[in-house]
Motif scaffolding. Structure first.
Motif, mmCIF file in Angstrom:
data_model
loop_
_atom_site.group_PDB
_atom_site.id
_atom_site.type_symbol
_atom_site.label_atom_id
_atom_site.label_comp_id
_atom_site.label_asym_id
_atom_site.label_seq_id
_atom_site.Cartn_x
_atom_site.Cartn_y
_atom_site.Cartn_z
ATOM 1 N N SER A 26 18.311 6.857 -19.489
ATOM 2 C CA SER A 26 17.908 6.686 -17.936
ATOM 3 C C SER A 26 16.228 6.484 -18.119
ATOM 4 O O SER A 26 15.918 5.354 -17.271
ATOM 5 N N ARG A 28 10.474 -5.869 -7.774
ATOM 6 C CA ARG A 28 11.641 -5.041 -7.727
ATOM 7 C C ARG A 28 12.413 -5.410 -6.656
ATOM 8 O O ARG A 28 13.624 -5.684 -6.841
ATOM 9 N N ASN A 29 11.784 -5.927 -5.546
ATOM 10 C CA ASN A 29 12.702 -6.433 -4.397
ATOM 11 C C ASN A 29 13.238 -7.690 -4.674
ATOM 12 O O ASN A 29 14.594 -7.958 -4.486
ATOM 13 N N ASN A 64 14.805 3.069 -16.351
ATOM 14 C CA ASN A 64 13.465 3.300 -15.558
ATOM 15 C C ASN A 64 12.375 2.175 -15.953
ATOM 16 O O ASN A 64 11.669 1.627 -14.917
ATOM 17 N N PHE A 113 19.244 -2.904 -8.302
ATOM 18 C CA PHE A 113 19.566 -1.419 -8.951
ATOM 19 C C PHE A 113 20.969 -1.090 -8.490
ATOM 20 O O PHE A 113 21.178 -1.165 -7.030
ATOM 21 N N SER A 143 6.475 -3.476 -6.173
ATOM 22 C CA SER A 143 7.456 -3.336 -5.169
ATOM 23 C C SER A 143 8.055 -4.898 -5.015
ATOM 24 O O SER A 143 9.254 -4.812 -4.846
ATOM 25 N N LEU A 194 10.067 0.997 -12.626
ATOM 26 C CA LEU A 194 10.205 2.379 -11.904
ATOM 27 C C LEU A 194 9.320 3.379 -12.512
ATOM 28 O O LEU A 194 8.679 4.220 -11.784
ATOM 29 N N ASP A 195 8.763 2.972 -13.502
ATOM 30 C CA ASP A 195 7.941 3.992 -14.129
ATOM 31 C C ASP A 195 7.273 3.218 -15.493
ATOM 32 O O ASP A 195 7.475 1.855 -15.543
ATOM 33 N N ASP A 241 0.703 -1.691 -7.536
ATOM 34 C CA ASP A 241 2.060 -1.214 -6.937
ATOM 35 C C ASP A 241 2.645 -2.049 -6.059
ATOM 36 O O ASP A 241 3.877 -2.134 -5.999
#
Lengths: 221, 410
Positions: free
Chosen positions: A45, A81-82, A49, A87, A78, A54-55, A74
């Protein structure tokens, strides 16, 4: 397209520090269908991540399309990731108050896709996962397999470069689990999207083109 | 738009909690509306009684009278009273112009003598123009066309202290304008009360010509102008300002609010109390909404992790919960306004709230609840402001959750 260079990750757990990853280096190419295997607590995991931004690693580098993710702010992460990463979660993680259609639509709302195009993309995606009839259903009206299909549609609707799935079949019976993997494989072939999924189920890993086995925070094969 | 819809859906997902929050806001709003309406009723009553029994809407006198006239009224007497009265009475907003000539002196039954404050009124005009609406005759009658030039009305407390009754003849003793003593007898035709004990124990009301004779001067101190409607005050003062340069040279005026010191103090006190009540209700609403949003953030931690993972920014996450909090405030506030107005109507319909005599007064009264848009708007805006404030911190916390930890939250 995704590269880890000597990555370590430490967690504080109460008084003690847990070393979840102890120097991982790997390179995943575009269009791969990769499985990360290992028992629970092995660091799967954590690895996913980090791959999904995410990390952040404790040391080492995570490179996404040749760029160090540590350089991103940040808000930029975002956005990344978008529209670049999709995910899929073990417990589906759909938004309970939204219908299947709205759940799949959500990432497109974030990226401010035009209304007409958005509706078309969502409808096409729901059709691909075979849930057109369930567009108006809320998650609690769907079976586990159906929910995971909605989640797959949500992960792929933005046409991402890579989809990360953390134990996508762990909450499903084995027949449904195989169906989900079949669907993911099909998506991988149709869209040329890179898939990385973690599992501790030996039967599932057979779908993967590359298998990384992880144990005690290290890749062992 | 998208945030708004999602917020609405989330608010109504946990119905019971939302309803309880709405109840807290609604009862708070209802309390504010009813108290605010009661307060406005009190202001109105006090304002109108002050205007009608003591001040009039506007008072006109010789320049300097309002500053220095009390010590030396003789210096500021208006001798050309008829022409001034005609000019004032011509204004369209004016209902009634009357004049005052006051004196202080002694009042006596022959056995007992007390000090008093007397004033002369234009009997015919004032009885026709209900200048005495708030002055209640408790025995005998008011001064009107049927009373004679030597009849007077005396305050109820003063009558008690004198031990006199209606029909008695009393003697007034005072100094005239030129400094000599003068005494005249009048007949008590009525006993009246204004609601103010202090005033009731000194006042004597007499026809103006009688007072003119008593102080031996054919003039008045000031004119009191009563308007058709208190709201016309602005128009009337504008007109008087124009007249001061022409027909009313050498005169000045004061509006009732400049003269009604007591009323202004009461109003300030009440508004202070109202702000304290808003503050208390605000604190209750603050905790209520903060609790709801905090619970919501806690329950939906994994959902927050998911939203962040699929690309929602920190700001977007914060906006979502902030919108929920503000929406609860707005919806609760609207319900509160509706319920508050209904309760206010119900109270008015049932005849009002009995209020015992306030300090310094001897009559209780039935209070109504006025529906005043400004009060409702003020209360509503405060509640919505508080709801934004109370969801700020939990929303901020939600936006700062670590994604990985949030995703693994059970």
């Amino acid at each position: 397209m995704i590269e880890l260079r000597d990555v370590t990750k430490d967690y504080r757990l109460g008084e003690t520090t847990v070393q979840a990853l102890r120097g991982v280096t790997l390179h995943i190419k575009e269009g791969d269908f990769v499985s990360v295997c290992g028992p629970s607590g092995s660091g799967k995991s954590t690895l996913l991540n980090l791959l999904g931004c995410l990390d952040m690693p404790t040391s080492g580098m995570v490179l996404l399309m040749e760029k160090d993710v540590a350089d991103f702010r940040d808000s930029e992460l975002s956005r990344l990731r978008n529209n670049t990463i999709g995910f899929i979660f073990q417990s589906f993680n759909l938004i309970p108050v939204l219908t299947s259609f709205e759940n799949v639509e959500y990432p497109l709302l974030i990226s401010k896709t035009g209304k007409k195009e958005r509706k078309q993309m969502v409808a096409r995606m729901l059709d691909e996962v075979g849930l057109s009839k369930f567009a108006k259903h809320k998650p609690d009206q769907l079976s586990g397999g159906q929910r995971q299909r909605v989640a797959i549609a949500r992960a792929l609707v933005t046409n991402p470069r890579v989809v990360l799935a953390d134990e996508p079949t762990a909450n499903l019976d084995s027949a449904t689990g195989h169906e989900i993997l079949e669907l993911m494989k099909k998506m991988n072939e149709d869209h040329r999207t890179t898939f990385i999924f973690s599992t501790h189920d030996a039967k599932i890993r057979g779908y993967a083109s590359d298998v990384y086995t992880i144990s005690d925070g290290r890749i062992v094969q | 738009m998208n945030t708004l819809i999602l917020a609405i859906k989330n608010i109504f997902k946990n119905r019971r909690r939302t309803v309880i929050t709405f109840l807290a806001i609604t009862s708070g709003m209802t309390g504010l509306i009813v108290f605010g309406g009661y307060m406005e009723f009190t202001f109105m009553g006090l304002r109108e009684s002050t205007i009608r029994t003591q001040l009039g809407h506007v008072q006109v006198a010789k320049k300097g009278y309002f500053e220095k006239g009390l010590a030396n009224p003789g210096k500021y007497l208006i001798r050309e009273s008829e022409s001034v009265e005609r000019v004032l009475a011509r204004m369209p907003e004016v209902k009634l112009v009357t004049s005052r000539l006051t004196f202080s002196g002694l009042i006596s039954t022959g056995e007992r003598t007390l000090s008093c404050k007397g004033f002369g009124i234009n009997v015919a005009e004032e009885s026709a123009g209900d200048m005495n609406t708030f002055e209640t005759v408790v025995d005998g009658q008011q001064l009107d066309e049927s009373t004679g030039p030597g009849d007077g009305v005396v305050g109820v407390e003063l009558m008690k202290a004198l031990g006199a009754k209606v029909g008695d003849y009393l003697t007034l003793l005072t100094t005239t304008i030129d400094g000599t003593m003068n005494a005249l007898e009048f007949k008590v035709v009525g006993v009246a009360e204004t609601g103010s004990k202090e005033y009731d124990s000194v006042f004597v009301k007499l026809p103006l010509p009688f007072v003119k004779r008593l102080v031996n001067c054919n003039a008045v101190e000031k004119f009191m102008v009563l308007l058709n409607d208190t709201d016309d005050l602005g128009k009337a003062t504008k007109r008087i300002n124009g007249l001061l340069a022409t027909d009313l040279q050498g005169m000045e005026y004061r509006t009732w609010s400049e003269l009604a010191d007591f009323y202004l103090k009461v109003e300030r006190l009440y508004r202070g109390i109202f702000d304290i009540i808003i503050f208390i209700v605000g604190v209750i609403v603050l905790f209520s909404i903060a609790n709801t949003i905090t619970m919501s953030v806690f329950e939906r931690t994994r959902e927050i992790g998911t939203l962040r993972a699929i690309g929602t920014t920190r700001l977007g996450t914060m906006r979502l919960f902030l919108t929920e909090g503000i929406l609860i405030g707005i919806i609760g506030g609207i319900i509160g306004v509706v319920v508050g107005i209904m309760v206010a109507y119900a109270i008015n319909f049932s005849g009002g709230i009995y209020v015992p005599p306030p300090p310094g007064q001897n009559r209780g009264y039935l209070a109504m609840v006025l529906i005043v848009p400004q009060v409702i708007l003020y209360a509503f805006a405060s509640i919505v402001g508080v709801s934004a404030l109370s969801s700020l911190y939990p929303s901020f916390k939600a936006s700062r959750l670590k994604i990985v930890e949030a995703l693994h939250h059970i």
